[in-house]
Design an enzyme around this catalytic site. Sequence first.
Site, mmCIF file in Angstrom:
data_model
loop_
_atom_site.group_PDB
_atom_site.id
_atom_site.type_symbol
_atom_site.label_atom_id
_atom_site.label_comp_id
_atom_site.label_asym_id
_atom_site.label_seq_id
_atom_site.Cartn_x
_atom_site.Cartn_y
_atom_site.Cartn_z
ATOM 1 N N ASP A 19 0.798 -1.210 -0.009
ATOM 2 C CA ASP A 19 0.061 -0.012 0.004
ATOM 3 C C ASP A 19 0.822 1.272 -0.168
ATOM 4 O O ASP A 19 0.409 2.337 -0.406
ATOM 5 C CB ASP A 19 -1.011 0.155 1.163
ATOM 6 N N ASP A 35 6.814 -5.857 6.459
ATOM 7 C CA ASP A 35 5.494 -5.381 6.304
ATOM 8 C C ASP A 35 4.654 -6.338 5.709
ATOM 9 O O ASP A 35 4.169 -6.165 4.719
ATOM 10 C CB ASP A 35 5.590 -3.878 5.885
ATOM 11 N N PRO A 78 0.965 -15.968 0.581
ATOM 12 C CA PRO A 78 2.259 -15.564 0.270
ATOM 13 C C PRO A 78 3.235 -14.980 1.319
ATOM 14 O O PRO A 78 4.531 -14.977 1.032
ATOM 15 C CB PRO A 78 2.048 -14.279 -0.733
#
Length: 281
Positions: free
Chosen positions: A86, A155, A162
């Site tokens: 993000d 993060d 995954p």
Amino acid sequence: MDLWFTELYENASGYTIKIKETLFSGKSRYQKLDILQTEQLGKMMVLDGLIMLTEANEFSYHEMIAHVPMTAHPNPERVLIIGGGDGGTAREVLKHDCVKECVMVEIDELVIEKSKEFFPQIASAFDSPKLNLLVQDGFKYIEDNKNAFDVVIIDSTDPIGPAEPLFSEHFYKNVNACLKSDGLMSAQSESPYLYNKIIRQMYTDMGKAFPVVKMYTGYVPFYPTGMWSFAFASKKYYPYSKPRIDMIDKIDNLQYFNKEIYSTCFALPNFVRKILDENDK
């Protein structure tokens, strides 16, 4: 008609948010991604049914995972972020003028693309000349780069899909090798109220790779229970060895992190200490 999104937790509880509409719903080769417009929290990102962020509160997570390790290191010039598609963690890292390069390795290009489209204020760092954005497997990148970074920030999502390889002794040993001689790392490490087994295993594995391992906590309202933990692991520095405390007041637009937060975030409740069975490593 009222529309509600509910994330169910593992202890027969959950978190429900009223939404206005679905802005995007799609699937990459790795995970399902939904972008929802909520009634009170702005836009919200959901991966595989789990809330990743809300516009209203994303700062609480991104500031804590980034600024604690960046403060603890005396001169973090090269920083690596694994995950963080993000862009929020990169945004916070690049608020530190000492950073010469931030490499961000995200496996899922769809997350990056939709973050730019729907969360431009979070993804603002993608335009920085200091950011080297790579779409590839972070596990493999860590293996291939040795003695290269001052700070590594993991993060990642939860240890499923995954992100599962990013929670292992083998991976943490590779992170150690990827860091310079005085390097350190941070990683999200789940809620102590719900995920005792995951936390205990994660910190045990990390302790086999680093001489210094600590937990710190913050309050992230869109994550399970609101209390969230972060791992701090270092080859040399303890959190209070050489922190750049005076630098904190110079960081732009902080909504959560400050000097007092840094000074107290490593203090843990007794029930959390019991989970970790801390031995002051």
